[in-house]
Design a protein around this motif. Structure first.
Motif, mmCIF file in Angstrom:
data_model
loop_
_atom_site.group_PDB
_atom_site.id
_atom_site.type_symbol
_atom_site.label_atom_id
_atom_site.label_comp_id
_atom_site.label_asym_id
_atom_site.label_seq_id
_atom_site.Cartn_x
_atom_site.Cartn_y
_atom_site.Cartn_z
ATOM 1 N N ASP A 424 0.866 -1.190 0.000
ATOM 2 C CA ASP A 424 0.000 0.000 0.000
ATOM 3 C C ASP A 424 0.892 1.225 0.000
ATOM 4 O OD1 ASP A 424 -1.920 2.012 0.470
ATOM 5 O OD2 ASP A 424 -3.162 0.626 1.625
ATOM 6 N N ASP A 425 0.586 2.211 -0.844
ATOM 7 C CA ASP A 425 1.391 3.435 -0.867
ATOM 8 C C ASP A 425 1.034 4.374 0.273
ATOM 9 O OD1 ASP A 425 -0.396 5.813 -2.756
ATOM 10 O OD2 ASP A 425 -1.122 3.802 -2.293
ATOM 11 N N ASN A 426 -0.073 4.109 0.981
ATOM 12 C CA ASN A 426 -0.443 4.892 2.158
ATOM 13 C C ASN A 426 0.271 4.294 3.367
ATOM 14 O OD1 ASN A 426 -1.806 5.845 4.521
ATOM 15 N ND2 ASN A 426 -3.530 6.467 3.241
ATOM 16 N N VAL A 427 1.305 4.991 3.844
ATOM 17 C CA VAL A 427 2.165 4.438 4.892
ATOM 18 C C VAL A 427 1.383 4.207 6.178
ATOM 19 C CG1 VAL A 427 4.232 4.838 6.280
ATOM 20 C CG2 VAL A 427 4.196 5.508 3.873
ATOM 21 N N LEU A 467 -3.403 -6.293 -1.294
ATOM 22 C CA LEU A 467 -2.910 -5.338 -2.292
ATOM 23 C C LEU A 467 -3.866 -4.150 -2.396
ATOM 24 C CD1 LEU A 467 -1.845 -7.700 -5.235
ATOM 25 C CD2 LEU A 467 -0.359 -6.561 -3.588
ATOM 26 N N ASP A 468 -3.309 -2.947 -2.147
ATOM 27 C CA ASP A 468 -4.093 -1.735 -2.408
ATOM 28 C C ASP A 468 -4.280 -1.592 -3.917
ATOM 29 O OD1 ASP A 468 -5.344 0.771 -1.965
ATOM 30 O OD2 ASP A 468 -3.465 1.762 -2.459
ATOM 31 N N ILE A 469 -5.449 -1.142 -4.341
ATOM 32 C CA ILE A 469 -5.714 -0.996 -5.776
ATOM 33 C C ILE A 469 -5.161 0.325 -6.310
ATOM 34 C CG2 ILE A 469 -7.522 -0.783 -7.539
ATOM 35 C CD1 ILE A 469 -7.126 -3.593 -6.522
ATOM 36 N N GLY A 470 -5.463 1.425 -5.639
ATOM 37 C CA GLY A 470 -5.137 2.758 -6.176
ATOM 38 C C GLY A 470 -3.725 3.202 -5.868
ATOM 39 N N MET A 471 -2.737 2.481 -6.367
ATOM 40 C CA MET A 471 -1.335 2.877 -6.168
ATOM 41 C C MET A 471 -0.811 3.560 -7.423
ATOM 42 S SD MET A 471 0.319 -0.345 -4.066
ATOM 43 C CE MET A 471 -0.135 -1.579 -5.295
ATOM 44 N N PRO A 472 0.095 4.544 -7.295
ATOM 45 C CA PRO A 472 0.660 5.208 -8.473
ATOM 46 C C PRO A 472 1.621 4.285 -9.222
ATOM 47 C CG PRO A 472 1.739 5.984 -6.476
ATOM 48 C CD PRO A 472 0.618 5.090 -6.032
ATOM 49 N N GLU A 473 1.875 4.609 -10.463
ATOM 50 C CA GLU A 473 2.816 3.897 -11.342
ATOM 51 C C GLU A 473 2.307 2.503 -11.703
ATOM 52 O OE1 GLU A 473 6.762 3.998 -9.758
ATOM 53 O OE2 GLU A 473 6.776 6.187 -9.563
ATOM 54 N N MET A 474 2.062 1.664 -10.711
ATOM 55 C CA MET A 474 1.535 0.321 -10.977
ATOM 56 C C MET A 474 0.421 0.034 -9.973
ATOM 57 S SD MET A 474 3.450 -3.407 -10.913
ATOM 58 C CE MET A 474 4.679 -2.899 -12.101
ATOM 59 N N ASP A 475 -0.807 -0.052 -10.456
ATOM 60 C CA ASP A 475 -1.916 -0.257 -9.518
ATOM 61 C C ASP A 475 -2.021 -1.722 -9.119
ATOM 62 O OD1 ASP A 475 -3.218 -1.642 -11.581
ATOM 63 O OD2 ASP A 475 -4.485 0.060 -12.130
ATOM 64 N N GLY A 476 -2.942 -1.987 -8.178
ATOM 65 C CA GLY A 476 -3.084 -3.331 -7.644
ATOM 66 C C GLY A 476 -3.506 -4.356 -8.672
ATOM 67 N N TYR A 477 -4.296 -3.937 -9.663
ATOM 68 C CA TYR A 477 -4.708 -4.874 -10.702
ATOM 69 C C TYR A 477 -3.498 -5.416 -11.472
ATOM 70 C CZ TYR A 477 -9.369 -2.864 -9.941
ATOM 71 O OH TYR A 477 -10.550 -2.438 -9.396
ATOM 72 N N GLU A 478 -2.586 -4.527 -11.839
ATOM 73 C CA GLU A 478 -1.406 -4.932 -12.600
ATOM 74 C C GLU A 478 -0.482 -5.792 -11.744
ATOM 75 O OE1 GLU A 478 1.059 -5.588 -15.676
ATOM 76 O OE2 GLU A 478 -0.936 -4.637 -15.743
ATOM 77 N N VAL A 479 -0.357 -5.432 -10.455
ATOM 78 C CA VAL A 479 0.466 -6.240 -9.555
ATOM 79 C C VAL A 479 -0.082 -7.657 -9.481
ATOM 80 C CG1 VAL A 479 1.272 -6.522 -7.183
ATOM 81 C CG2 VAL A 479 1.183 -4.240 -8.191
ATOM 82 N N ALA A 480 -1.387 -7.792 -9.333
ATOM 83 C CA ALA A 480 -2.007 -9.113 -9.248
ATOM 84 C C ALA A 480 -1.768 -9.923 -10.520
ATOM 85 C CB ALA A 480 -3.505 -8.969 -8.991
ATOM 86 N N LYS A 481 -1.915 -9.283 -11.677
ATOM 87 C CA LYS A 481 -1.701 -9.994 -12.948
ATOM 88 C C LYS A 481 -0.272 -10.510 -13.057
ATOM 89 C CE LYS A 481 -5.194 -7.351 -15.509
ATOM 90 N NZ LYS A 481 -5.428 -6.331 -16.567
ATOM 91 N N GLN A 482 0.703 -9.669 -12.670
ATOM 92 C CA GLN A 482 2.107 -10.081 -12.789
ATOM 93 C C GLN A 482 2.458 -11.170 -11.780
ATOM 94 O OE1 GLN A 482 5.175 -7.186 -13.298
ATOM 95 N NE2 GLN A 482 3.840 -5.706 -14.345
#
Length: 541
Positions: A424-427, A467-482
């Motif tokens: 999550d980008d929110n610390v 996984l947070d969804i609304g992250m900058p550069e690479m969102d949670g959807y893309e992280v999950a796919k990879q």
């Protein structure tokens, strides 16, 4: 201008001799002219009743009804009095005879044998005059039609503008309502937090602290549910509110509602009386929703009752129903408003200040929620400044209608320790989630970006990931796919964390490879239940 083909112009020829009719027909024949032939005055009158005629060529000497008599009858009728008449005669017509003809309505006399050019010339004049008059009439009718259409469009535009203005006003009312409704649970939350912060370790009472924390958690959960409803008012109006029902005690519902509304009642310095049930009343309902209903009624009573007023809440029952009544001695409800008070955005008193007057969503929501529980809500008021009483009727649970124990889940099975990653980008959110998971006994790794999370996954080897969804550069959807494409990525349980909870958001999570879709904020009990199911999954041994 219209492109319609002009209607044919009708001339009426009246003569008792067929040969004369045929001769006149041949002389007058032209495009756009329709010749009506009559062999007597009576036959001519019948034709005049059926057709609009531009010119009548009438023989004077006819048996039965002569031309003058026909002309006199034509002048006596509103339909035919303005038809120009040209008399055709074979005899000589002296001055007196002509004067009599003109007096009957004639515009001209033609002497037999008729000169062709003269007849055609006169016929053309009347043909053109009638055609021009018809065109003027047509244009006038067309302009009247256009004027009516313009008036209709103008009225529609005014109605549309008024509708837009009302919609804009409702939008503003909705946003104000959102702020208003969120303040209700925030009041006890803030009070509880301030009270806890004021207590020293010596003053701290574990039981009171636990009760306060339970109240804060309950109110936060209430606030989350309010946000869902207020941000999706369309769900309310279309009946798509989801209830989480169970067997509940109405005394608990009332207690939770009072916690929410008490700050507003105290702020108005009202006298508040509670008349509870003498026995336990059990209903099948949604605890948060029913508490929200009662809280809305209490808040309205506090808002619409002058300072220092009287408010009461009573709970009674009969064999089939429990009755919850909220009564006040406030401004009351006008008779004409009592049928509309439960409509969306209806307001009882628009003279109140924005901060004092409700914005009309509360009672509409009350009615809908109560109806979803199989109940009814009614209002009674003697009019302005006579107070109001709202009465809710809810069906009681009987032994036959009570839900079976299999429906009520209470899984106390211990949760095995898991290796968990959180990204999550929110610390602040990340650290608080980590502390919660560690306190539950799990081994936790965290990262603040999607790329770092993918890299850490390969070395840490978690059994599940938040996984947070609304992250900058690479969102949670893309992280999950990879991650799903990496070794071991097909076995890890992926939990989406997001503030978006509509159907299309959940569908997108499924497509990206997530196992669960969690809407923020996520409660401790929800996380425990989720991890418990994961830790006992056959896939994880």
């Amino acid at each position: 201008m219209s492109n319609e083909t002009p209607a044919a112009v009708n001339f009426l020829i009246v003569d008792d001799r067929e040969a004369n009719l045929i001769a006149l027909e041949r002389l007058l024949q032209r495009d756009g002219l329709n010749l009506l032939k009559a062999r007597s005055g009576a036959e001519a009158l019948e034709l005049l009743l059926q057709y609009d005629v531009a010119l009548a060529l009438v023989d004077v000497q006819m048996p039965g009804m002569d031309g003058f008599e026909l002309a006199e009858l034509m002048r006596g009728s509103d339909r035919t009095r303005r038809i120009p008449i040209v008399f055709v005669t074979a005899g000589t017509t002296d001055q007196r005879r002509r004067f009599e003809g003109y007096e009957k309505g004639a515009v001209d006399f033609l002497q037999k044998p008729i000169e062709n050019d003269v007849l055609k010339s006169k016929a053309t004049v009347f043909f053109d005059l009638y055609s021009e008059r018809q065109e003027v009439t047509r244009q006038r009718d067309e302009m009247a039609k256009i004027s009516r259409e313009n008036a209709r469009l103008l009225e529609e535009s005014r109605q549309f503008a008024a509708a837009l203005q009302r919609a804009d006003q409702r939008k503003d009312e909705f946003l104000a309502t959102l702020a208003h409704e969120l303040r209700n649970p925030l009041s006890p939350i803030l009070s509880g937090i301030q009270l806890l912060s004021m207590m020293s370790s010596e003053e701290s009472n574990p039981e009171e602290n636990a009760e306060m924390l339970e109240m804060i958690e309950r109110q936060v959960h209430h606030m989350v549910r309010l946000v869902d409803d207020l941000l999706e008012v369309s769900r309310i109006t279309s009946g798509k509110i989801h209830l989480q029902t169970s067997s509940i005690n109405l005394a608990d519902v009332v207690k939770h509602a009072i916690e929410t509304s008490e700050p507003n009642i105290e702020a108005g310095q009202h006298q508040f009386a509670i008349h509870g049930p003498t026995e336990q009343l059990i209903v099948n309902g949604d605890m948060t929703r029913l508490a929200q209903v009662i809280s809305n009624l209490l808040n309205n009573a506090a808002r619409y009752t002058p300072s220092g007023g009287q408010i009461s809440l009573s709970v009674t029952s009969d064999e089939s129903f429990a009755y919850i009544t909220v009564k006040d001695n406030g401004i009351g409800i006008p008779v004409q408003m009592q049928e509309r008070v439960f409509e969306l955005f209806a307001q009882v008193n628009r003279k109140l200040k924005q901060s004092e007057g409700g914005l009309g969503i509360g009672l509409a929501l009350v009615k809908r929620i109560v109806e979803l529980h199989g109940g009814t809500v009614t209002v009674a008021s003697d009019g302005e400044n006579q107070g109001a009483a709202f009465r809710i009727a809810l069906p009681l649970l009987t032994s036959e209608s009570a839900p079976s124990e299999a429906v009520i889940t209470d899984d106390t099975t211990a949760c095995n320790a898991l290796k968990i990653m959180a990204v999550d980008d929110n610390v602040d959110a990340l650290n608080s989630l980590k502390r919660l998971l560690v306190a539950m006994g799990h081994d936790v790794a965290t990262e603040e970006s999607g790329a770092a999370g993918i890299q850490r996954f390969q070395t840490f080897g978690p059994s599940c990931m938040f996984l947070d969804i609304g992250m900058p550069e690479m969102d949670g959807y893309e992280v999950a796919k990879q991650i799903r494409q990496l070794p071991g990525g097909d076995a890890v349980k992926l939990f989406a964390l997001t503030g978006w909870g509509q159907q299309q958001d959940r569908a997108r999570s499924d497509a990206a490879g997530f196992d669960f879709h969690l809407v923020k904020p996520v409660t401790k009990s929800a996380i425990e239940q989720l991890l418990r199911s994961v830790s006992h999954s056959p896939d994880l041994g």
